[in-house]
Design a protein around this motif. Structure first.
Motif, PDB file in Angstrom:
ATOM      1  N   GLN A 180      43.264  30.355  46.726  1.00 12.87           N
ATOM      2  CA  GLN A 180      43.719  31.560  46.055  1.00 12.87           C
ATOM      3  C   GLN A 180      44.091  31.349  44.596  1.00 12.87           C
ATOM      4  O   GLN A 180      44.206  32.309  43.834  1.00 12.87           O
ATOM      5  N   HIS A 181      44.278  30.097  44.185  1.00  6.30           N
ATOM      6  CA  HIS A 181      44.649  29.815  42.802  1.00  6.30           C
ATOM      7  C   HIS A 181      43.451  29.365  41.963  1.00  6.30           C
ATOM      8  O   HIS A 181      43.621  28.945  40.816  1.00  6.30           O
ATOM      9  N   GLN A 182      42.246  29.479  42.519  1.00  7.66           N
ATOM     10  CA  GLN A 182      41.058  28.983  41.835  1.00  7.66           C
ATOM     11  C   GLN A 182      40.385  30.057  40.976  1.00  7.66           C
ATOM     12  O   GLN A 182      40.289  31.217  41.363  1.00  7.66           O
ATOM     13  N   THR A 216      41.534  38.033  48.053  1.00  9.34           N
ATOM     14  CA  THR A 216      40.556  39.001  48.548  1.00  9.34           C
ATOM     15  C   THR A 216      39.179  38.351  48.595  1.00  9.34           C
ATOM     16  O   THR A 216      38.808  37.586  47.702  1.00  9.34           O
ATOM     17  N   PRO A 217      38.388  38.642  49.633  1.00 10.51           N
ATOM     18  CA  PRO A 217      37.052  38.051  49.739  1.00 10.51           C
ATOM     19  C   PRO A 217      36.169  38.416  48.547  1.00 10.51           C
ATOM     20  O   PRO A 217      36.347  39.456  47.916  1.00 10.51           O
ATOM     21  N   VAL A 218      35.219  37.545  48.254  1.00  7.54           N
ATOM     22  CA  VAL A 218      34.259  37.766  47.174  1.00  7.54           C
ATOM     23  C   VAL A 218      32.859  37.755  47.782  1.00  7.54           C
ATOM     24  O   VAL A 218      32.508  36.844  48.534  1.00  7.54           O
ATOM     25  N   GLN A 219      32.079  38.787  47.463  1.00  2.21           N
ATOM     26  CA  GLN A 219      30.728  38.901  48.013  1.00  2.21           C
ATOM     27  C   GLN A 219      29.703  38.646  46.911  1.00  2.21           C
ATOM     28  O   GLN A 219      29.724  39.284  45.870  1.00  2.21           O
ATOM     29  N   PHE A 220      28.804  37.684  47.165  1.00  2.00           N
ATOM     30  CA  PHE A 220      27.718  37.361  46.247  1.00  2.00           C
ATOM     31  C   PHE A 220      26.416  37.852  46.870  1.00  2.00           C
ATOM     32  O   PHE A 220      26.074  37.455  47.984  1.00  2.00           O
ATOM     33  N   THR A 221      25.681  38.703  46.150  1.00  2.00           N
ATOM     34  CA  THR A 221      24.413  39.229  46.655  1.00  2.00           C
ATOM     35  C   THR A 221      23.308  38.918  45.656  1.00  2.00           C
ATOM     36  O   THR A 221      23.362  39.352  44.502  1.00  2.00           O
ATOM     37  N   ARG A 268      38.308  33.782  50.915  1.00  2.00           N
ATOM     38  CA  ARG A 268      39.311  32.887  50.324  1.00  2.00           C
ATOM     39  C   ARG A 268      40.564  32.797  51.201  1.00  2.00           C
ATOM     40  O   ARG A 268      40.913  33.737  51.904  1.00  2.00           O
ATOM     41  N   ASP A 269      41.227  31.656  51.093  1.00  2.00           N
ATOM     42  CA  ASP A 269      42.448  31.442  51.863  1.00  2.00           C
ATOM     43  C   ASP A 269      43.529  30.877  50.950  1.00  2.00           C
ATOM     44  O   ASP A 269      43.390  30.874  49.725  1.00  2.00           O
ATOM     45  N   GLY A 270      44.598  30.387  51.538  1.00  2.00           N
ATOM     46  CA  GLY A 270      45.710  29.872  50.757  1.00  2.00           C
ATOM     47  C   GLY A 270      45.344  28.683  49.898  1.00  2.00           C
ATOM     48  O   GLY A 270      45.965  28.442  48.854  1.00  2.00           O
ATOM     49  N   LEU A 271      44.334  27.922  50.295  1.00  2.00           N
ATOM     50  CA  LEU A 271      43.935  26.750  49.543  1.00  2.00           C
ATOM     51  C   LEU A 271      43.107  27.100  48.308  1.00  2.00           C
ATOM     52  O   LEU A 271      43.025  26.316  47.372  1.00  2.00           O
TER      53      LEU A 271
END
Length: 268
Positions: A32-34, A68-73, A27-30
């Motif tokens: 981060q509010h999602q 923070t990054p999100v990991q989908f496994t 995720r980035d600044g665009l």
């Protein structure tokens, strides 16, 4: 991966055929509010992030806003729906506390029709759906908000959350693999939420677990004075006699430092 997408204003809907594997959302600044909702047809998906993630039965997930990054496994190929909306749509219109999720009481009979609606919406090809401009667009946005509310549930008071954590520690104190992430998954909250609740009680996960294990060791010794120190240590969850002795010393030192600090504060 195959995905059918529909965007309605600030909302994004997707029906996804996901192969087995691992995907990281950096995720980035665009973004981060999602707020993101993921619902699978069957268990087999793991969603992990340092930020809050509400997980229900390895089937329904809500990822809170953050950077923070999100990991989908995916353990195997899965069919899922994905809904993305700005957190302002939740804050302004619904009482949802993503940091203090409710109990895992999600009713499949409630969530499943909303998931099927998203799948049907994404099957629309070549049509423009404007938010608020049509009954379909308005219904889709309401479904997105309702999915978040249903999966997250009513907020749990922090005192209740702390009590729930302590209850798990008392029941599973003997497990050498007990961890804050394990407890967080069971309660359907993030590690950070548990840490914050315990911090407000002026303790930490490690300190609370150590205290409970020491109390259990003392109870065992009182109940059976002939029980050896090594057996007591294993039964209490320390694993070894040395670990038990070290924890007792650390606890005594910590209590002495706390007592001295309180006396110093009182004199001032």
């Amino acid at each position: 991966m195959r995905a059918d997408l529909v965007r309605i204003g600030a909302y994004m809907f997707a029906h996804v055929q996901l192969p087995a594997g691992r995907l990281v959302w950096t995720r980035d600044g665009l973004s981060q509010h999602q707020v993101v909702v993921v619902a699978t047809e069957s268990p087999g998906l793991e969603v992990v992030s340092e930020g809050p993630v509400v997980a229900r039965r390895a089937t329904w997930f809500v990822v809170a806003p953050g950077r923070t990054p999100v990991q989908f496994t995916a353990a195997r190929p899965l069919e899922l729906v994905f809904v993305n909306l700005d957190r302002s749509r939740i804050a302004e219109e619904m009482d949802v506390d993503l940091a203090h999720a409710g109990r895992d009481t999600v009713d499949d009979g409630v969530v499943r029709p909303m998931v099927n609606f998203v799948k049907s919406l994404c099957a629309i090809q070549g049509e423009k759906v404007e938010t608020g401009a049509t009954p379909l667009g308005g219904a889709a946005c309401e479904v997105a908000r309702s999915l978040v509310k249903t999966v997250v549930g009513d907020p749990v008071p922090e005192t209740s959350l702390t009590d729930a954590v302590i209850g798990i520690l008392r029941r599973r104190h003997a497990s050498p693999h007990l961890s804050v992430s394990m407890v967080a998954r069971e309660l359907g909250v993030s590690v950070r939420t548990i840490q914050s609740a315990l911090r407000r009680e002026r303790t930490t996960f490690s300190a609370a677990l150590r205290s409970i294990r020491i109390d259990m060791a003392k109870d065992l010794q009182r109940a059976d004075p002939g029980l050896g120190a090594a057996a007591v240590a294993r039964a209490a969850g320390f694993g070894s006699r040395q670990a038990l002795y070290r924890s007792v010393r650390n606890a005594e030192k910590s209590n002495a430092e706390k007592s001295n600090a309180e006396k110093s504060s009182a004199r001032e």
